[in-house]
Scaffold this motif. Sequence first.
Motif, short mmCIF file in Angstrom:
data_model
loop_
_atom_site.label_atom_id
_atom_site.label_comp_id
_atom_site.label_asym_id
_atom_site.label_seq_id
_atom_site.Cartn_x
_atom_site.Cartn_y
_atom_site.Cartn_z
N GLY A 96 0.80 -1.22 0.00
CA GLY A 96 0.00 0.00 0.00
C GLY A 96 0.82 1.26 0.00
O GLY A 96 1.82 1.39 -0.72
N SER A 97 0.42 2.22 0.83
CA SER A 97 1.06 3.53 0.86
C SER A 97 2.47 3.48 1.43
O SER A 97 3.22 4.45 1.35
CB SER A 97 0.22 4.51 1.68
OG SER A 97 0.07 4.04 3.02
N LEU A 98 2.86 2.34 2.02
CA LEU A 98 4.20 2.19 2.60
C LEU A 98 5.15 1.45 1.67
O LEU A 98 6.23 1.02 2.08
CB LEU A 98 4.11 1.45 3.93
CG LEU A 98 3.28 2.12 5.03
CD1 LEU A 98 3.22 1.21 6.25
CD2 LEU A 98 3.86 3.48 5.40
N ASP A 99 4.76 1.31 0.37
CA ASP A 99 5.55 0.47 -0.53
C ASP A 99 6.90 1.06 -0.90
O ASP A 99 7.66 0.44 -1.62
CB ASP A 99 4.74 0.14 -1.78
CG ASP A 99 4.43 1.38 -2.62
OD1 ASP A 99 4.72 2.50 -2.16
OD2 ASP A 99 3.89 1.22 -3.74
N ARG A 100 7.20 2.27 -0.43
CA ARG A 100 8.54 2.82 -0.66
C ARG A 100 9.58 2.22 0.29
O ARG A 100 10.78 2.39 0.08
CB ARG A 100 8.53 4.34 -0.49
CG ARG A 100 7.79 5.08 -1.60
CD ARG A 100 7.86 6.59 -1.40
NE ARG A 100 7.22 7.29 -2.50
CZ ARG A 100 7.84 7.65 -3.62
NH1 ARG A 100 9.13 7.37 -3.76
NH2 ARG A 100 7.21 8.27 -4.58
N TYR B 282 14.80 2.69 1.47
CA TYR B 282 13.71 3.62 1.20
C TYR B 282 13.85 4.15 -0.22
O TYR B 282 14.92 4.63 -0.62
CB TYR B 282 13.72 4.79 2.18
CG TYR B 282 12.49 5.67 2.05
CD1 TYR B 282 11.27 5.26 2.57
CD2 TYR B 282 12.56 6.90 1.39
CE1 TYR B 282 10.13 6.06 2.44
CE2 TYR B 282 11.44 7.70 1.26
CZ TYR B 282 10.23 7.27 1.78
OH TYR B 282 9.10 8.05 1.65
#
Length: 835
Positions: A740-744, A785
């Motif tokens: 989701g939004s943490l896929d970095r 990251y």
Amino acid sequence: MSFTVCVRPRLLTFSRHLMLAGTALCLVTTNPAIAQTAPASSASARSFNIPAQPLRDALRQLMQQGSLQIGFEAADVDGKTSSPVSGSMSAGEALSRLLAGSGLTFRYLTAGSVVIERAPQSADGAIQLGPVRVEGEGGGSGYASIAPSITSDPDATENTRSFTTRIMSSATHLPLTMRETPQSVTVLTSARIAADNLVDLVDVAMATPGLRRASNDARPNFMSRGFAIDTLTQDGIVSEYIGDEDTLGNLAMQDRVEIVRGATGMMQGSGNPAGAINMIRKRPTSTWQFKGAASVGSWDDYRAMADVSGPLTKDGRVRIRLVGSFQDAGNYYDLAFNDKHLGYVTVDIDLTERTTLNIGYSHVYSNRNMSWGGLPTSYDGSHLDLPRSTFIGNEWEYDKNKADTFYLSLIHDFGADWKLSFNGARVKRSYDMLATWVVPTPDVGGYGHVWYKGVTSRRQIAGDLKLSGPVSLLGREHDLVIGGTFNRQTRSTDEWMEGWDAPLTSGVDPLTWNHAAPMPDVSSTSRWYSYYPRTPFEQISVYSAGRFGLAASLDLLLGARLDWFDRVQPGGTESYSVNGHLTKYAGLTWKFARQHSAYVSYTDVFQPQSLRGLDGNYLPPRAGENYEIGVKGEYLDGALNGSIALFRVEESNRPAYLTDQSGCTIAPQACFGAAGLVRSEGVDIELQGALAEGWQIGGGFTYSNVRYRKDANPVNIGKRLDATVPTTLFKLSTQYTLPGSLDRLTLGGRINWQSKMYWDEENAYGDIARNQQNAYLIADLSATYRLTDHLNVKLDVNNVFDKTYYSAIGYGGLYGASEMFGEPRNFLLTVSANF
């Protein structure tokens, strides 16, 4: 327009490396290949201008203009002409138009890569065109695919982001899946090399299940199943003998490393039954790309790497790759330095539609101080409990290695999956070392320095020629390979050594040593030994192997190899030869379920020896047998591979140093004796690949027990061959990209655990003492990251809990130095770019 959706199982032949066992969704239509659905990331419009031309050339132009990776079989596209493509459209639509009328279709494996396949036909001859099937990022079972190669090596792991691979051939010369290979195998892919920051062979040994670095100083010594791995191969050609004179295999120019545990006589002809390490070079890519990284770490560790690749000509027939790397590093012990640099250039040239020439050159250099012999124990054989920073050496010590390699590879595709390939290499190596080690000086107390200098030059020319392909017989498909190798090496060495009778220094206190021993004047010292003129070694081999389909689920693998050895011994006056030695290989694999196979394999062990006994005669060759039985599984369309194996290795005539050298007739060379029969038994368990989308894993458990079964000295029977090698190893490496939004953010970790190791030896007081390191676990963590689509930053923390331990131990206090600390907690920060 009318269409019908169907599901049809499809099993392709071994040489179709891009898809081995899958199912293809079919769409029946009367129109040419059309991309029905495409990942969003590939649907943006681009401008195309590709005239009608040979299909292979057109595909290369589309890869350049559309930034799309395209995998295909030469036999499918050669001889076909493309349809013209002009205008603004998506890459998928352009490819559909390009393939119109060719009888080919394609499917997406990732958002930026596709594979071309033949369009199936229905019973009435109508072409059934497959829709676009997304198997990578952007949809579908993204973790369950391995993208096609973007280089001329169809099995390359670059850009697959996978910890496993489809095909390897380092066990039998045959291109087999890991499930079809009847031995324990590991592949350290490009993604795994990057995830674990693997730099050289030492890192390979640390990362590979069942392998261990066993040396108690800076010189490499790698063990598997209780035996030493003594050779390294590059692209299937034996290139180095692991020991003092190596460059530790810089990984910046390697696509992957394939490791086989157990005897590998089919590949090398002779060698220890430990295993083989085969490094596979990177090849030029079909589209332009750049990769770079810069790192800074503990103990002034500075690293940089640049890798640029792409086509030199408009039609893509000539492609180039340039790789450069350097490392300027200290280490945890005093005065440590470890400097390395690499330059690598390789060019692919498509001489014809079916013939590709690859040529290249590499320069590898390393220089480090040795900490030769490690740290001493006390006179009673116990640990001195020295600080981990202790270095009982001197500032002027060094160990310089250099290797310059020219190589070429030529592959011709005859069609119908039959290929003729040649690999050749010319290598020039040099080795220069000046170092000391410490020995007890009981007469004055403390320890003293013995010094050694060695200068070696080696030359090698080697080649391998083979023909491979499938045959149909009795209604079944079989695969055959036949080939031959030539390997000639020459070597000259000068050695100086002094200090046994009168140490360079004496009475050294390890706690207060100031590294102030005077540098020896080598010019005023007589040579201790000289291998001159050069010592030639020559090996000529012919081999053949086959995979025979006995039944739909039963395959028989048979192989044989004949070797001729000729070696002139030091001094250049005596020759040791072996004529036409036969090495045999056999394996049986049974696919007892859709995802599982059982196997059994056998090969014999043979290694000529250059060591001699008291009478001056050469020891008989090492000989033995290697047996393995196991079960393998292939899951998620090949994205995850698992195995469990039981093995037994028996080897006789192992050399043993004779403690009594008084009757040795070849002094100053040492005399050895045959050590009888040794047996290694154990279990090997491994899992590598994808567990879920974004989650890669590589790990294994190995237990091996190696003991004397027969020996001239009855006291040795039943004893461990080498108790400094732990019986049990467990290794695990994993990385997980958050959803989701943490896929970095990608998190990673590594665990290395091993059982205890020890050494019993007579100490300086005449008593038997034990030097022991208990079982220990080392844990590493990492976090990556993604700053942008092209820029990453990564932090590695190694030995998170700052465990103090000895990575290797050896003999007791009577003979001096014996052990080496493992690295304390350390950090590495890396910024990487990918365009």
